[in-house]
Design a protein around this motif. Structure first.
Motif, PDB file in Angstrom:
ATOM      1  N   GLN A 198       0.819  -1.214   0.000  1.00 33.01           N
ATOM      2  CA  GLN A 198       0.000   0.000   0.000  1.00 33.01           C
ATOM      3  C   GLN A 198       0.852   1.263   0.000  1.00 33.01           C
ATOM      4  OE1 GLN A 198      -3.415   0.108   2.558  1.00 33.01           O
ATOM      5  NE2 GLN A 198      -3.469  -2.116   2.785  1.00 33.01           N
ATOM      6  N   ASN A 199       0.267   2.318  -0.519  1.00 35.08           N
ATOM      7  CA  ASN A 199       0.948   3.611  -0.591  1.00 35.08           C
ATOM      8  C   ASN A 199       0.725   4.375   0.711  1.00 35.08           C
ATOM      9  OD1 ASN A 199       1.863   3.297  -3.339  1.00 35.08           O
ATOM     10  ND2 ASN A 199      -0.273   3.609  -3.952  1.00 35.08           N
ATOM     11  N   ASP A 245       0.985   3.640  13.505  1.00 38.55           N
ATOM     12  CA  ASP A 245       0.047   4.440  12.729  1.00 38.55           C
ATOM     13  C   ASP A 245       0.689   4.849  11.405  1.00 38.55           C
ATOM     14  OD1 ASP A 245      -2.276   5.700  12.108  1.00 38.55           O
ATOM     15  OD2 ASP A 245      -2.065   7.316  13.592  1.00 38.55           O
ATOM     16  N   TYR A 246      -0.151   5.333  10.488  1.00 39.70           N
ATOM     17  CA  TYR A 246       0.358   5.664   9.158  1.00 39.70           C
ATOM     18  C   TYR A 246      -0.480   6.760   8.512  1.00 39.70           C
ATOM     19  CZ  TYR A 246      -3.565   2.761   7.610  1.00 39.70           C
ATOM     20  OH  TYR A 246      -4.828   2.248   7.408  1.00 39.70           O
ATOM     21  N   ASP A 247       0.108   7.373   7.471  1.00 40.66           N
ATOM     22  CA  ASP A 247      -0.599   8.343   6.620  1.00 40.66           C
ATOM     23  C   ASP A 247      -0.835   7.703   5.259  1.00 40.66           C
ATOM     24  OD1 ASP A 247      -0.673  10.499   8.450  1.00 40.66           O
ATOM     25  OD2 ASP A 247       1.438  10.960   8.009  1.00 40.66           O
ATOM     26  N   GLN A 248      -2.051   7.824   4.763  1.00 42.97           N
ATOM     27  CA  GLN A 248      -2.360   7.337   3.422  1.00 42.97           C
ATOM     28  C   GLN A 248      -1.865   8.366   2.412  1.00 42.97           C
ATOM     29  OE1 GLN A 248      -4.097   4.239   2.934  1.00 42.97           O
ATOM     30  NE2 GLN A 248      -3.259   4.517   0.865  1.00 42.97           N
ATOM     31  N   GLU A 249      -1.066   7.928   1.452  1.00 41.40           N
ATOM     32  CA  GLU A 249      -0.471   8.844   0.480  1.00 41.40           C
ATOM     33  C   GLU A 249      -1.276   8.855  -0.817  1.00 41.40           C
ATOM     34  OE1 GLU A 249       1.822  10.794   1.301  1.00 41.40           O
ATOM     35  OE2 GLU A 249       2.999   9.881   2.890  1.00 41.40           O
ATOM     36  N   SER A 250      -1.262  10.009  -1.500  1.00 45.28           N
ATOM     37  CA  SER A 250      -1.954  10.135  -2.787  1.00 45.28           C
ATOM     38  C   SER A 250      -1.039   9.784  -3.953  1.00 45.28           C
ATOM     39  CB  SER A 250      -2.478  11.568  -2.957  1.00 45.28           C
ATOM     40  OG  SER A 250      -1.405  12.504  -2.878  1.00 45.28           O
ATOM     41  N   ILE A 251       0.238   9.562  -3.656  1.00 44.38           N
ATOM     42  CA  ILE A 251       1.197   9.199  -4.703  1.00 44.38           C
ATOM     43  C   ILE A 251       1.434   7.692  -4.685  1.00 44.38           C
ATOM     44  CG2 ILE A 251       2.326  11.445  -4.603  1.00 44.38           C
ATOM     45  CD1 ILE A 251       4.518  10.188  -2.924  1.00 44.38           C
ATOM     46  N   GLU A 252       2.024   7.199  -5.763  1.00 42.32           N
ATOM     47  CA  GLU A 252       2.292   5.759  -5.856  1.00 42.32           C
ATOM     48  C   GLU A 252       3.789   5.511  -5.697  1.00 42.32           C
ATOM     49  OE1 GLU A 252       1.680   1.976  -8.932  1.00 42.32           O
ATOM     50  OE2 GLU A 252       0.651   3.890  -9.282  1.00 42.32           O
ATOM     51  N   PHE A 253       4.119   4.605  -4.797  1.00 42.58           N
ATOM     52  CA  PHE A 253       5.522   4.271  -4.556  1.00 42.58           C
ATOM     53  C   PHE A 253       5.927   3.069  -5.416  1.00 42.58           C
ATOM     54  CE2 PHE A 253       4.213   6.098  -0.402  1.00 42.58           C
ATOM     55  CZ  PHE A 253       5.073   7.195  -0.391  1.00 42.58           C
ATOM     56  N   SER A 254       7.073   3.205  -6.082  1.00 41.97           N
ATOM     57  CA  SER A 254       7.620   2.049  -6.785  1.00 41.97           C
ATOM     58  C   SER A 254       8.325   1.126  -5.798  1.00 41.97           C
ATOM     59  CB  SER A 254       8.599   2.498  -7.878  1.00 41.97           C
ATOM     60  OG  SER A 254       9.671   3.267  -7.324  1.00 41.97           O
ATOM     61  N   LYS A 255       8.720   1.680  -4.643  1.00 39.05           N
ATOM     62  CA  LYS A 255       9.270   0.888  -3.534  1.00 39.05           C
ATOM     63  C   LYS A 255       8.838   1.524  -2.221  1.00 39.05           C
ATOM     64  CE  LYS A 255      13.469  -0.859  -3.451  1.00 39.05           C
ATOM     65  NZ  LYS A 255      14.952  -1.004  -3.350  1.00 39.05           N
ATOM     66  N   ASN A 256       8.271   0.688  -1.362  1.00 40.16           N
ATOM     67  CA  ASN A 256       7.884   1.138  -0.025  1.00 40.16           C
ATOM     68  C   ASN A 256       8.269   0.015   0.925  1.00 40.16           C
ATOM     69  OD1 ASN A 256       6.841   2.538   2.106  1.00 40.16           O
ATOM     70  ND2 ASN A 256       4.686   2.269   1.551  1.00 40.16           N
ATOM     71  N   ARG A 257       9.436   0.118   1.543  1.00 43.22           N
ATOM     72  CA  ARG A 257      10.012  -0.987   2.305  1.00 43.22           C
ATOM     73  C   ARG A 257      10.197  -0.616   3.775  1.00 43.22           C
ATOM     74  NH1 ARG A 257      15.757  -2.837   0.397  1.00 43.22           N
ATOM     75  NH2 ARG A 257      16.417  -1.172   1.800  1.00 43.22           N
ATOM     76  N   VAL A 263      12.326   2.989   7.035  1.00 39.39           N
ATOM     77  CA  VAL A 263      11.417   2.971   5.899  1.00 39.39           C
ATOM     78  C   VAL A 263      12.141   3.602   4.714  1.00 39.39           C
ATOM     79  CG1 VAL A 263       9.342   4.010   4.903  1.00 39.39           C
ATOM     80  CG2 VAL A 263       9.246   2.986   7.176  1.00 39.39           C
ATOM     81  N   LYS A 264      12.122   2.904   3.595  1.00 35.96           N
ATOM     82  CA  LYS A 264      12.719   3.428   2.366  1.00 35.96           C
ATOM     83  C   LYS A 264      11.635   3.480   1.301  1.00 35.96           C
ATOM     84  CE  LYS A 264      16.342   2.613  -1.078  1.00 35.96           C
ATOM     85  NZ  LYS A 264      17.474   1.751  -1.494  1.00 35.96           N
ATOM     86  N   GLN A 265      11.466   4.682   0.712  1.00 38.23           N
ATOM     87  CA  GLN A 265      10.431   4.878  -0.301  1.00 38.23           C
ATOM     88  C   GLN A 265      11.026   5.485  -1.569  1.00 38.23           C
ATOM     89  OE1 GLN A 265       7.816   7.446   1.947  1.00 38.23           O
ATOM     90  NE2 GLN A 265       6.491   5.735   2.542  1.00 38.23           N
ATOM     91  N   ILE A 266      10.491   5.058  -2.713  1.00 38.13           N
ATOM     92  CA  ILE A 266      10.891   5.620  -4.000  1.00 38.13           C
ATOM     93  C   ILE A 266       9.625   5.950  -4.788  1.00 38.13           C
ATOM     94  CG2 ILE A 266      12.122   5.253  -6.165  1.00 38.13           C
ATOM     95  CD1 ILE A 266      13.959   3.335  -4.740  1.00 38.13           C
ATOM     96  N   SER A 267       9.538   7.179  -5.250  1.00 33.96           N
ATOM     97  CA  SER A 267       8.399   7.612  -6.061  1.00 33.96           C
ATOM     98  C   SER A 267       8.877   8.661  -7.060  1.00 33.96           C
ATOM     99  CB  SER A 267       7.297   8.201  -5.172  1.00 33.96           C
ATOM    100  OG  SER A 267       7.758   9.380  -4.520  1.00 33.96           O
ATOM    101  N   LYS A 268       8.080   8.866  -8.115  1.00 33.07           N
ATOM    102  CA  LYS A 268       8.416   9.880  -9.116  1.00 33.07           C
ATOM    103  C   LYS A 268       8.330  11.281  -8.518  1.00 33.07           C
ATOM    104  CE  LYS A 268       6.897   7.257 -13.179  1.00 33.07           C
ATOM    105  NZ  LYS A 268       5.954   7.230 -14.335  1.00 33.07           N
ATOM    106  N   GLU A 269       7.351  11.466  -7.644  1.00 37.84           N
ATOM    107  CA  GLU A 269       7.119  12.793  -7.083  1.00 37.84           C
ATOM    108  C   GLU A 269       8.189  13.204  -6.077  1.00 37.84           C
ATOM    109  OE1 GLU A 269       3.301  11.067  -8.492  1.00 37.84           O
ATOM    110  OE2 GLU A 269       5.001  10.368  -7.304  1.00 37.84           O
ATOM    111  N   LYS A 270       8.645  12.280  -5.233  1.00 37.30           N
ATOM    112  CA  LYS A 270       9.565  12.625  -4.148  1.00 37.30           C
ATOM    113  C   LYS A 270      10.948  12.010  -4.293  1.00 37.30           C
ATOM    114  CE  LYS A 270       5.907  13.239  -0.694  1.00 37.30           C
ATOM    115  NZ  LYS A 270       5.424  12.852   0.653  1.00 37.30           N
TER     116      LYS A 270
END
Length: 266
Positions: free
Chosen positions: A135-136, A147-159, A200-207
């Protein structure tokens, strides 16, 4: 993780070079000495004779030193109160099984070999678990709950990952060597581990690429058991941790297990 692995290798290598240099200096005075690796452990030869050769010939002997062995590479699975399916409370932790992995290895060990077929030893090393979230979402740092925040962007990696220092106590049974100089191994025993950190490691186009460090309510003290079966230097393993993966009440009963291959079994 890469920095820690390379640091461990560098420290072990420097220890070897320093020991070799020290014994070379003794050689210039009176004795001939050399340094080497025997079955993954440091061995020392003095006056051309292996100091461990007599001990090996005896029925029992103490053993120990720096070792880079039992490299475990495999997959991790979350077990939610006895089920591999996550409950509604833990659905946000849904993960990609083929990309949820584990890796660990030992750097020290000390023990006693009772005879050629049985030995007991305690070891020390490092352990990582890497969970590829589907999930994003972004897990909140410094939160008393998971707890978590729901993101509006899509992560190519969310680890989501953790790293532990582990201390296993192993009981090893092994057969006689065959004509190829190899033998079968059966290794089992308990293990305790202490949390180093979570990440937590995340990769997205936006960030782009982002990393966040926190304990993420991972259990600071973990205990479980390990089972290995191998032949020669190759084996398979399974690990199961008896206490919960997180300290939070909502994740009560959520545990971690792992399985895969072992390289450098000795």
């Amino acid at each position: 993780m890469k920095k820690l692995v390379w640091t461990t290798l560098l420290v072990s290598g420097l220890a070897g070079v320093m020991a070799q240099s020290a014994f070379a200096q003794q050689d210039s005075v009176k004795k001939k000495s050399s340094f080497g690796i025997d079955n993954g452990l440091i061995s020392i030869k003095i006056n051309g004779k292996d100091s461990t050769s007599k001990a090996k010939a005896s029925k029992g002997r103490f053993m120990g030193g720096i070792t880079l062995t039992r490299l475990d590479i495999g997959f991790s699975r979350l077990v939610d109160n006895g089920s591999f399916s996550l409950s509604k409370e833990n659905d946000f932790l849904d993960y990609t099984g083929g990309k949820t992995s584990t890796i660990s290895f030992d750097v020290l060990q000390f023990g006693y070999r009772f005879d050629p077929h049985f030995k007991v030893y305690i070891a020390g090393g490092f352990d990582w678990t890497m969970i590829r979230l589907k999930q994003n979402i972004t897990l909140k740092k410094n939160s008393p709950t998971l707890d978590y925040d729901q993101e509006s962007i899509e992560f190519s990696k969310n680890r989501l990952s953790n790293s532990y220092v582990h201390i296993p106590l192993n009981f090893e049974l092994r057969t006689k060597e065959n004509s190829h100089g190899k033998r079968f191994y059966f290794v089992f025993g308990p293990e305790v581990a202490f949390l180093l950190n979570g990440k937590v490691k995340q990769i997205s186009k936006e960030k782009g690429k982002e990393k966040f460090k926190d304990d993420y309510n991972f259990e600071p003290f973990r205990y479980g058991g390990t089972l290995r079966i191998g032949y020669g230097g190759l084996g398979i393993f399974t690990k199961y941790y008896f206490n919960d993966m997180f300290t939070t009440t909502a994740q009560k009963g959520l545990k971690n297990m792992a399985f895969g291959i072992t390289l450098g079994l000795n």
